[in-house]
Design a protein around this motif. Structure first.
Motif, PDB file in Angstrom:
ATOM      1  N   PRO A 116     -43.032 -49.390  11.164  1.00 23.54           N
ATOM      2  CA  PRO A 116     -42.833 -49.408  12.611  1.00 23.54           C
ATOM      3  C   PRO A 116     -42.401 -48.041  13.143  1.00 23.54           C
ATOM      4  O   PRO A 116     -41.450 -47.441  12.664  1.00 23.54           O
ATOM      5  CB  PRO A 116     -41.717 -50.452  12.788  1.00 23.54           C
ATOM      6  N   GLY A 117     -43.131 -47.546  14.142  1.00 20.30           N
ATOM      7  CA  GLY A 117     -42.788 -46.275  14.766  1.00 20.30           C
ATOM      8  C   GLY A 117     -43.326 -45.051  14.070  1.00 20.30           C
ATOM      9  O   GLY A 117     -43.210 -43.948  14.583  1.00 20.30           O
ATOM     10  N   SER A 118     -43.921 -45.205  12.875  1.00 18.08           N
ATOM     11  CA  SER A 118     -44.442 -44.044  12.149  1.00 18.08           C
ATOM     12  C   SER A 118     -45.751 -43.575  12.768  1.00 18.08           C
ATOM     13  O   SER A 118     -46.548 -44.363  13.252  1.00 18.08           O
ATOM     14  CB  SER A 118     -44.673 -44.389  10.670  1.00 18.08           C
ATOM     15  N   THR A 119     -45.962 -42.273  12.712  1.00 17.21           N
ATOM     16  CA  THR A 119     -47.209 -41.672  13.167  1.00 17.21           C
ATOM     17  C   THR A 119     -47.678 -40.684  12.118  1.00 17.21           C
ATOM     18  O   THR A 119     -46.954 -40.358  11.185  1.00 17.21           O
ATOM     19  CB  THR A 119     -47.014 -40.933  14.508  1.00 17.21           C
ATOM     20  N   VAL A 120     -48.900 -40.194  12.285  1.00 15.03           N
ATOM     21  CA  VAL A 120     -49.413 -39.174  11.368  1.00 15.03           C
ATOM     22  C   VAL A 120     -48.493 -37.963  11.357  1.00 15.03           C
ATOM     23  O   VAL A 120     -48.099 -37.453  10.307  1.00 15.03           O
ATOM     24  CB  VAL A 120     -50.844 -38.756  11.766  1.00 15.03           C
ATOM     25  N   ALA A 121     -48.124 -37.484  12.548  1.00 14.08           N
ATOM     26  CA  ALA A 121     -47.339 -36.250  12.665  1.00 14.08           C
ATOM     27  C   ALA A 121     -45.851 -36.453  12.429  1.00 14.08           C
ATOM     28  O   ALA A 121     -45.134 -35.491  12.158  1.00 14.08           O
ATOM     29  CB  ALA A 121     -47.561 -35.631  14.040  1.00 14.08           C
ATOM     30  N   GLY A 122     -45.363 -37.689  12.548  1.00 14.79           N
ATOM     31  CA  GLY A 122     -43.947 -37.959  12.292  1.00 14.79           C
ATOM     32  C   GLY A 122     -43.006 -37.379  13.326  1.00 14.79           C
ATOM     33  O   GLY A 122     -41.928 -36.890  12.994  1.00 14.79           O
ATOM     34  N   GLU A 123     -43.401 -37.462  14.614  1.00 17.27           N
ATOM     35  CA  GLU A 123     -42.575 -36.865  15.670  1.00 17.27           C
ATOM     36  C   GLU A 123     -41.166 -37.439  15.720  1.00 17.27           C
ATOM     37  O   GLU A 123     -40.216 -36.740  16.066  1.00 17.27           O
ATOM     38  CB  GLU A 123     -43.244 -37.057  17.042  1.00 17.27           C
ATOM     39  N   ALA A 124     -41.027 -38.730  15.406  1.00 19.94           N
ATOM     40  CA  ALA A 124     -39.721 -39.377  15.497  1.00 19.94           C
ATOM     41  C   ALA A 124     -38.981 -39.401  14.166  1.00 19.94           C
ATOM     42  O   ALA A 124     -37.857 -39.898  14.092  1.00 19.94           O
ATOM     43  CB  ALA A 124     -39.881 -40.805  16.025  1.00 19.94           C
ATOM     44  N   ASP A 125     -39.590 -38.860  13.121  1.00 23.44           N
ATOM     45  CA  ASP A 125     -38.970 -38.886  11.796  1.00 23.44           C
ATOM     46  C   ASP A 125     -38.050 -37.688  11.576  1.00 23.44           C
ATOM     47  O   ASP A 125     -38.077 -36.711  12.328  1.00 23.44           O
ATOM     48  CB  ASP A 125     -40.040 -38.906  10.700  1.00 23.44           C
ATOM     49  N   GLN A 126     -37.271 -37.783  10.532  1.00 22.75           N
ATOM     50  CA  GLN A 126     -36.373 -36.687  10.150  1.00 22.75           C
ATOM     51  C   GLN A 126     -37.141 -35.721   9.259  1.00 22.75           C
ATOM     52  O   GLN A 126     -37.878 -36.121   8.354  1.00 22.75           O
ATOM     53  CB  GLN A 126     -35.173 -37.256   9.404  1.00 22.75           C
ATOM     54  N   TRP A 127     -36.975 -34.414   9.515  1.00 22.46           N
ATOM     55  CA  TRP A 127     -37.605 -33.368   8.707  1.00 22.46           C
ATOM     56  C   TRP A 127     -36.508 -32.450   8.181  1.00 22.46           C
ATOM     57  O   TRP A 127     -35.497 -32.223   8.856  1.00 22.46           O
ATOM     58  CB  TRP A 127     -38.600 -32.561   9.537  1.00 22.46           C
ATOM     59  N   MET A 128     -36.721 -31.910   7.000  1.00 13.46           N
ATOM     60  CA  MET A 128     -35.742 -31.020   6.383  1.00 13.46           C
ATOM     61  C   MET A 128     -36.386 -29.683   6.041  1.00 13.46           C
ATOM     62  O   MET A 128     -37.517 -29.633   5.553  1.00 13.46           O
ATOM     63  CB  MET A 128     -35.182 -31.642   5.096  1.00 13.46           C
ATOM     64  N   LEU A 129     -35.651 -28.608   6.302  1.00 12.31           N
ATOM     65  CA  LEU A 129     -36.106 -27.259   5.995  1.00 12.31           C
ATOM     66  C   LEU A 129     -35.320 -26.724   4.800  1.00 12.31           C
ATOM     67  O   LEU A 129     -34.096 -26.792   4.776  1.00 12.31           O
ATOM     68  CB  LEU A 129     -35.878 -26.357   7.213  1.00 12.31           C
ATOM     69  N   PHE A 130     -36.043 -26.215   3.791  1.00 13.03           N
ATOM     70  CA  PHE A 130     -35.353 -25.594   2.658  1.00 13.03           C
ATOM     71  C   PHE A 130     -36.250 -24.525   2.036  1.00 13.03           C
ATOM     72  O   PHE A 130     -37.408 -24.357   2.443  1.00 13.03           O
ATOM     73  CB  PHE A 130     -34.918 -26.635   1.617  1.00 13.03           C
ATOM     74  N   GLU A 131     -35.711 -23.799   1.078  1.00 11.99           N
ATOM     75  CA  GLU A 131     -36.424 -22.673   0.478  1.00 11.99           C
ATOM     76  C   GLU A 131     -36.680 -22.914  -1.003  1.00 11.99           C
ATOM     77  O   GLU A 131     -35.922 -23.600  -1.678  1.00 11.99           O
ATOM     78  CB  GLU A 131     -35.609 -21.380   0.616  1.00 11.99           C
ATOM     79  N   ARG A 132     -37.764 -22.338  -1.473  1.00  9.00           N
ATOM     80  CA  ARG A 132     -38.070 -22.262  -2.889  1.00  9.00           C
ATOM     81  C   ARG A 132     -38.529 -20.835  -3.175  1.00  9.00           C
ATOM     82  O   ARG A 132     -38.824 -20.071  -2.258  1.00  9.00           O
ATOM     83  CB  ARG A 132     -39.201 -23.232  -3.260  1.00  9.00           C
ATOM     84  N   MET A 133     -38.653 -20.485  -4.440  1.00  8.51           N
ATOM     85  CA  MET A 133     -39.250 -19.220  -4.836  1.00  8.51           C
ATOM     86  C   MET A 133     -40.572 -19.499  -5.530  1.00  8.51           C
ATOM     87  O   MET A 133     -40.681 -20.437  -6.324  1.00  8.51           O
ATOM     88  CB  MET A 133     -38.314 -18.452  -5.767  1.00  8.51           C
ATOM     89  N   SER A 134     -41.587 -18.704  -5.227  1.00  8.67           N
ATOM     90  CA  SER A 134     -42.875 -18.854  -5.886  1.00  8.67           C
ATOM     91  C   SER A 134     -42.776 -18.343  -7.319  1.00  8.67           C
ATOM     92  O   SER A 134     -41.783 -17.707  -7.713  1.00  8.67           O
ATOM     93  CB  SER A 134     -43.949 -18.077  -5.128  1.00  8.67           C
ATOM     94  N   THR A 135     -43.810 -18.581  -8.117  1.00  9.14           N
ATOM     95  CA  THR A 135     -43.818 -18.098  -9.503  1.00  9.14           C
ATOM     96  C   THR A 135     -43.790 -16.579  -9.567  1.00  9.14           C
ATOM     97  O   THR A 135     -43.387 -15.999 -10.574  1.00  9.14           O
ATOM     98  CB  THR A 135     -45.058 -18.622 -10.244  1.00  9.14           C
ATOM     99  N   ASP A 136     -44.200 -15.921  -8.457  1.00  8.76           N
ATOM    100  CA  ASP A 136     -44.168 -14.465  -8.392  1.00  8.76           C
ATOM    101  C   ASP A 136     -42.855 -13.929  -7.825  1.00  8.76           C
ATOM    102  O   ASP A 136     -42.697 -12.719  -7.636  1.00  8.76           O
ATOM    103  CB  ASP A 136     -45.334 -13.944  -7.537  1.00  8.76           C
ATOM    104  N   GLY A 137     -41.926 -14.834  -7.518  1.00  7.24           N
ATOM    105  CA  GLY A 137     -40.622 -14.404  -7.024  1.00  7.24           C
ATOM    106  C   GLY A 137     -40.550 -14.164  -5.528  1.00  7.24           C
ATOM    107  O   GLY A 137     -39.615 -13.512  -5.055  1.00  7.24           O
ATOM    108  N   TYR A 138     -41.503 -14.706  -4.767  1.00  8.00           N
ATOM    109  CA  TYR A 138     -41.497 -14.555  -3.316  1.00  8.00           C
ATOM    110  C   TYR A 138     -41.027 -15.858  -2.661  1.00  8.00           C
ATOM    111  O   TYR A 138     -41.196 -16.948  -3.218  1.00  8.00           O
ATOM    112  CB  TYR A 138     -42.884 -14.178  -2.810  1.00  8.00           C
ATOM    113  N   PRO A 139     -40.453 -15.756  -1.445  1.00  6.48           N
ATOM    114  CA  PRO A 139     -39.905 -16.971  -0.815  1.00  6.48           C
ATOM    115  C   PRO A 139     -40.978 -17.912  -0.303  1.00  6.48           C
ATOM    116  O   PRO A 139     -42.023 -17.492   0.199  1.00  6.48           O
ATOM    117  CB  PRO A 139     -39.077 -16.399   0.347  1.00  6.48           C
ATOM    118  N   LEU A 140     -40.688 -19.200  -0.445  1.00  5.86           N
ATOM    119  CA  LEU A 140     -41.494 -20.262   0.156  1.00  5.86           C
ATOM    120  C   LEU A 140     -40.576 -21.047   1.086  1.00  5.86           C
ATOM    121  O   LEU A 140     -39.486 -21.469   0.684  1.00  5.86           O
ATOM    122  CB  LEU A 140     -42.055 -21.197  -0.911  1.00  5.86           C
TER     123      LEU A 140
END
Length: 278
Positions: free
Chosen positions: A5-29
């Motif tokens: 209920p309430g879900s959409t493709v884009a997830g406008e009403a959902d919770q989103w989280m921002l975080f970082e990873r490092m690529s295998t080459d050591g660059y930020p994702l």
């Protein structure tokens, strides 16, 4: 696999989280992931996965691989969401990954989707588009699944944002309190491990088995990128709950400090507050 209920493709009403990873080459994702909807989580595990790669021309990404002008891609995301809403099966945009000279849009879906057809007429200055359907989902799912440290840093970023809104850049060291809950013997072991890091007991809690530790520290993002992994790992080692931190605004506009604390979705501390992550 159906829409909740309430879900959409884009997830406008959902919770989103921002975080970082490092690529295998050591660059930020930089990863933006949709979470909190169990149907979407199940779709990610059990559905088909597709990746739409929005590759930036070499002239418009930084030396660290992060693409510029990603706002040019937003209309494409909207276009895809609009077309995917017409499908008679569930489709979810589950994550976006920026780095390595591109922005990747990751979709989970119950049946095959012809993304190539949808992108055939798309033209965006500085970007080219391609699609991929990875056969092995495990690496991709691992990449976009936040760890306990990622989740805590997301809360840290929220309170740092609140500090900034109050004119505080967080770089001034100040008394900061950290909340932990668990069995007394486990908390005592945790205290012993955190003492070399400059933590001391502020007070024990009466309403539950818990302790507030304190230290003098800056409260900017760089500080917590170093501190949060230590706190989360130490709490996990001793089987206790780390429940966030509280500090005071330090700015010329706020001579009388106001408390600011990390937001926790199920905190035992009703006084904690923070911006909802969307």
């Amino acid at each position: 696999m159906t829409l909740s209920p309430g879900s959409t493709v884009a997830g406008e009403a959902d919770q989103w989280m921002l975080f970082e990873r490092m690529s295998t080459d050591g660059y930020p994702l930089i990863i933006l992931v949709r979470n909190g909807d169990p149907v979407v989580s199940e779709a990610l595990k059990a559905g088909l996965l597709s990746v739409v790669s929005c590759k930036a021309d070499s002239s418009i990404f930084f030396d660290n691989g992060l693409p510029q002008y990603t706002d040019r891609i937003y209309p494409i995301e909207d276009k895809l969401a609009h077309e995917l809403e017409r499908c008679n099966f569930a489709v979810f945009h589950v994550a976006s990954v920026s780095g390595e000279g591109q922005r990747r849009l990751i979709y989970a879906h119950a049946e095959p989707v012809d993304f190539e057809r949808m992108l055939k007429s798309v033209k965006v200055e500085g970007y080219s588009f391609s699609t991929d359907t990875p056969l092995d989902h495990s690496d991709l799912i691992d990449l976009i699944t936040p760890s306990a440290t990622d989740r805590q840093l997301s809360g840290d970023m929220s309170v740092i944002s609140n500090l900034s809104k109050n004119g505080d850049d967080g770089t001034a060291a100040r008394k900061t309190d950290f909340w932990f809950y668990g069995a007394t013997n486990a908390l005592e072991a945790l205290i012993a491990d955190l003492t070399p890091w400059g933590f001391a007991i502020d007070h024990w809690l009466d309403e539950a088995e818990g302790v507030v530790l304190t230290t003098n520290t800056a409260v900017d993002l760089d500080s917590f990128k170093s501190l949060t992994p230590v706190l989360v790992a130490t709490a996990e080692t001793h089987g206790v709950k780390y429940d966030g931190w509280e500090t005071f605004v330090v700015s010329p506009e706020a001579p009388e400090p106001d408390p600011i604390a990390t937001p926790q979705p199920k905190s035992l501390l009703s006084k904690l507050f923070g911006a909802k992550k969307n």
